[in-house]
Design a protein around this motif. Structure first.
Motif, PDB file in Angstrom:
ATOM      1  N   ILE A   1       3.570  -2.869  -1.462  1.00 39.95           N
ATOM      2  CA  ILE A   1       2.371  -2.274  -2.053  1.00 39.95           C
ATOM      3  C   ILE A   1       2.691  -1.457  -3.297  1.00 39.95           C
ATOM      4  O   ILE A   1       1.810  -1.195  -4.114  1.00 39.95           O
ATOM      5  CB  ILE A   1       1.607  -1.399  -1.033  1.00 39.95           C
TER       6      ILE A   1
ATOM      7  N   CYS B   1       3.261   1.706  -4.030  1.00 36.37           N
ATOM      8  CA  CYS B   1       2.440   2.902  -4.258  1.00 36.37           C
ATOM      9  C   CYS B   1       3.337   4.110  -4.570  1.00 36.37           C
ATOM     10  O   CYS B   1       4.545   3.982  -4.702  1.00 36.37           O
ATOM     11  CB  CYS B   1       1.566   3.179  -3.044  1.00 36.37           C
ATOM     12  N   GLU B   2       2.750   5.271  -4.654  1.00 39.48           N
ATOM     13  CA  GLU B   2       3.482   6.471  -5.052  1.00 39.48           C
ATOM     14  C   GLU B   2       4.559   6.856  -4.047  1.00 39.48           C
ATOM     15  O   GLU B   2       5.676   7.217  -4.415  1.00 39.48           O
ATOM     16  CB  GLU B   2       2.502   7.634  -5.228  1.00 39.48           C
TER      17      GLU B   2
ATOM     18  N   LYS C   1       6.730   2.032  -1.027  1.00 33.49           N
ATOM     19  CA  LYS C   1       6.890   0.822  -1.832  1.00 33.49           C
ATOM     20  C   LYS C   1       6.669  -0.435  -0.986  1.00 33.49           C
ATOM     21  O   LYS C   1       6.044  -1.394  -1.431  1.00 33.49           O
ATOM     22  CB  LYS C   1       8.277   0.781  -2.474  1.00 33.49           C
TER      23      LYS C   1
ATOM     24  N   ARG D   1      -1.482  11.133   2.541  1.00 31.15           N
ATOM     25  CA  ARG D   1      -1.427  10.144   1.457  1.00 31.15           C
ATOM     26  C   ARG D   1      -0.628   8.910   1.875  1.00 31.15           C
ATOM     27  O   ARG D   1      -1.000   7.776   1.556  1.00 31.15           O
ATOM     28  CB  ARG D   1      -0.813  10.789   0.214  1.00 31.15           C
TER      29      ARG D   1
ATOM     30  N   GLU E   1      -1.726   4.901   2.123  1.00 32.10           N
ATOM     31  CA  GLU E   1      -0.974   3.785   1.550  1.00 32.10           C
ATOM     32  C   GLU E   1      -0.661   2.737   2.612  1.00 32.10           C
ATOM     33  O   GLU E   1      -0.729   1.524   2.341  1.00 32.10           O
ATOM     34  CB  GLU E   1       0.304   4.314   0.894  1.00 32.10           C
TER      35      GLU E   1
ATOM     36  N   HIS F   1      -6.673  10.217  -2.094  1.00 30.65           N
ATOM     37  CA  HIS F   1      -5.583   9.308  -2.437  1.00 30.65           C
ATOM     38  C   HIS F   1      -5.995   7.866  -2.150  1.00 30.65           C
ATOM     39  O   HIS F   1      -5.647   6.952  -2.917  1.00 30.65           O
ATOM     40  CB  HIS F   1      -4.332   9.681  -1.655  1.00 30.65           C
TER      41      HIS F   1
ATOM     42  N   ILE G   1      -5.822   4.816  -5.007  1.00 29.36           N
ATOM     43  CA  ILE G   1      -5.040   3.580  -4.918  1.00 29.36           C
ATOM     44  C   ILE G   1      -5.921   2.349  -4.740  1.00 29.36           C
ATOM     45  O   ILE G   1      -5.402   1.241  -4.556  1.00 29.36           O
ATOM     46  CB  ILE G   1      -3.999   3.658  -3.775  1.00 29.36           C
TER      47      ILE G   1
END
Length: 365
Positions: free
Chosen positions: A128, A130-131, A134, A252, A256, A349, A353
Motif C-alpha cells: 500500500i 502509505c506513511e 508499506k 493511523r 492504513e 488519516h 489516504i
C-alpha cells in the motif's frame, strides 16, 4: 471530497425483528448494487472474548448470510487471532470461543474461518506504500475473499478512543505480525500510586513484558508489543496508554491496514452502536454500557460510518453508573473515557489516504 451517505435506523421495531431490520437497512443503503454472483464474501466480525457479553449476537450475522446467499454470494464469517493471552490466540481455541458464542455453521448457516491460520502466521502481503505501513500483513482467507463486509460492534477503546469499522477491518484483519506492527508504538504506563502489585497484568501478558518488582508492576518495553491487554485487565486501573502520539500513530496504522483489506475490492459496512461498552470486546468483561443504545448504521464508506457513529454516540447522555458517567466530562465521550486517545487521528488519516470521507450525509430510515 464529497460527503458519503450513511444510512441509519434506530432500534425500534414495528412488525419486524432487529435482524430483519438490519437487512432492510442494508438494502436501503445499496448492498444489492454489489455483484455477489459466485463471489467469496468475507463477513468480518468480532466473536467476543470469553466472559465478554457486549459482542454482537450471531443473529445479525445470520441475517446477512441469508441475504448474501440470496444475492448469489458464498459467505463466510471470519476473524484473525490475537497477540495476547486469552482464548483466541490460535485458530483452535478461537474457533472454540466462536462456536460457543453462536458463530458456528449450525447457527449461522455458513462456515467460520480463522483467516490467519493455525498460529496467526498464514498471511498475505498487500503493498500500500502509505506513511507508516508499506506492506500490510493480512490474514490470507480475508485477502483471498472477493468481497469484504464488515459487521461492527461500535464501542469504546483504550488505544483509539473507539472501535468501529476501521478497527474491525484494520486491526481485526491483521495477522499476528500485522497486529504487532500496528501496536508497536502504543506502550502502557504504570501509575505507581495506584498499582498494588497484584500481578494480574503479569499473568495476562503473552510476551513476558510485565513483572511485579518491589510491590509494583514494571514494563519491559523491549518485549512489550503494545497490545493493551494489561490495561483492560488491571483491577486498580493502574495501567493506561502512555503517549498520546503513540495512540494517534496506532489509529493511523489501523486506517492504513483497513485500506489494504479493501484494496481493489467491493466493500460494505454495517455498524451497531448498541451495548456501548468502554473497552474493546477483546476483554474478558465488558463493564456497563456508557450511553443508551443508538441504532444501526450502513455505508459503503468505512471512514464516514465511523464518524457518524461517533457523532451520534456523543449526542447521547452518559449513563450515571458507568465509566463515562463517573468522570468529569471533557466534551467528547471517548476522550473522557480514554484521555490519551484522539479518535479523529484515525478517521482524518483514513480520509487523507483515500479510504473514505469524514464528511457524511445521514439518511434516516
Amino acid at each position: 471530497m464529497n460527503p458519503s451517505k450513511v444510512y441509519f435506523t434506530d432500534m425500534r421495531v414495528h412488525g419486524e425483528n432487529l435482524p430483519d431490520k438490519l437487512v432492510s437497512l442494508a438494502r436501503a443503503a445499496g448492498i444489492e448494487n454489489i455483484d455477489f454472483a459466485d463471489k467469496y464474501v468475507a463477513i468480518k466480525v468480532h466473536f467476543g472474548e470469553v466472559g465478554n457479553l457486549a459482542f454482537l449476537r450471531p443473529d445479525y450475522a445470520r441475517a446477512l448470510v441469508r441475504l448474501i446467499r440470496e444475492l448469489g454470494g458464498k459467505p463466510f464469517v471470519t476473524d484473525c487471532s490475537t497477540l495476547y493471552v486469552g482464548a483466541r490466540k490460535n485458530a483452535l481455541d478461537h474457533l472454540d470461543v466462536a462456536y460457543a458464542h453462536g458463530y458456528n455453521p449450525l447457527c449461522l448457516e455458513c462456515h467460520t474461518i480463522i483467516a490467519d491460520g493455525l498460529k496467526g502466521t498464514d498471511e498475505a502481503l498487500i503493498p500500500i506504500d502509505c506513511e507508516y505501513v508499506k506492506t500490510a500483513k493480512i490474514g490470507r482467507a480475508i485477502a483471498d475473499a472477493d468481497i469484504i463486509i464488515s459487521l461492527n460492534h461500535f464501542k469504546g477503546h483504550e488505544g483509539t478512543g473507539f472501535g468501529g469499522a476501521l478497527k474491525n477491518l484494520g486491526m481485526g484483519c491483521g495477522s499476528s505480525a500485522g497486529k504487532a506492527e500496528m501496536h508497536s508504538t502504543e506502550k502502557p504506563a504504570v501509575d505507581r500510586n495506584a498499582c498494588v502489585g497484584c500481578g494480574v497484568c503479569e499473568g495476562n501478558c503473552a510476551h513476558d513484558a510485565i513483572h511485579v518488582v518491589d510491590g509494583s508492576a514494571r514494563v519491559d518495553y523491549e518485549k512489550c508489543k503494545g497490545c493493551g491487554r494489561c490495561i483492560g485487565v488491571c483491577p486498580q486501573g493502574a495501567l493506561h496508554t502512555g503517549e498520546a502520539e503513540g495512540c494517534a500513530i496506532l489509529a493511523r496504522k489501523i486506517s492504513e491496514y483497513a485500506l489494504a483489506v479493501v484494496k481493489d475490492k467491493p466493500h460494505f459496512h454495517l455498524s451497531l452502536a448498541i451495548d456501548i461498552s468502554p473497552f474493546c470486546d477483546c476483554y474478558a468483561n465488558n463493564d456497563a454500557s456508557v450511553v443508551p443504545d443508538v441504532g444501526m448504521f450502513a455505508s459503503f464508506d468505512p471512514v464516514a460510518i465511523d464518524v457518524a457513529c461517533a457523532d451520534l454516540v456523543n449526542q447521547q447522555p452518559p449513563i450515571a453508573n458507568s465509566r463515562l458517567g463517573e468522570r468529569e466530562h471533557e466534551g467528547d465521550h471517548f476522550h473522557t473515557m480514554h484521555p490519551v486517545t484522539n479518535w479523529r487521528a484515525g478517521t482524518e488519516h483514513g480520509e487523507a489516504i483515500g479510504l473514505g470521507s469524514t464528511q457524511y450525509e445521514l439518511v434516516v430510515i
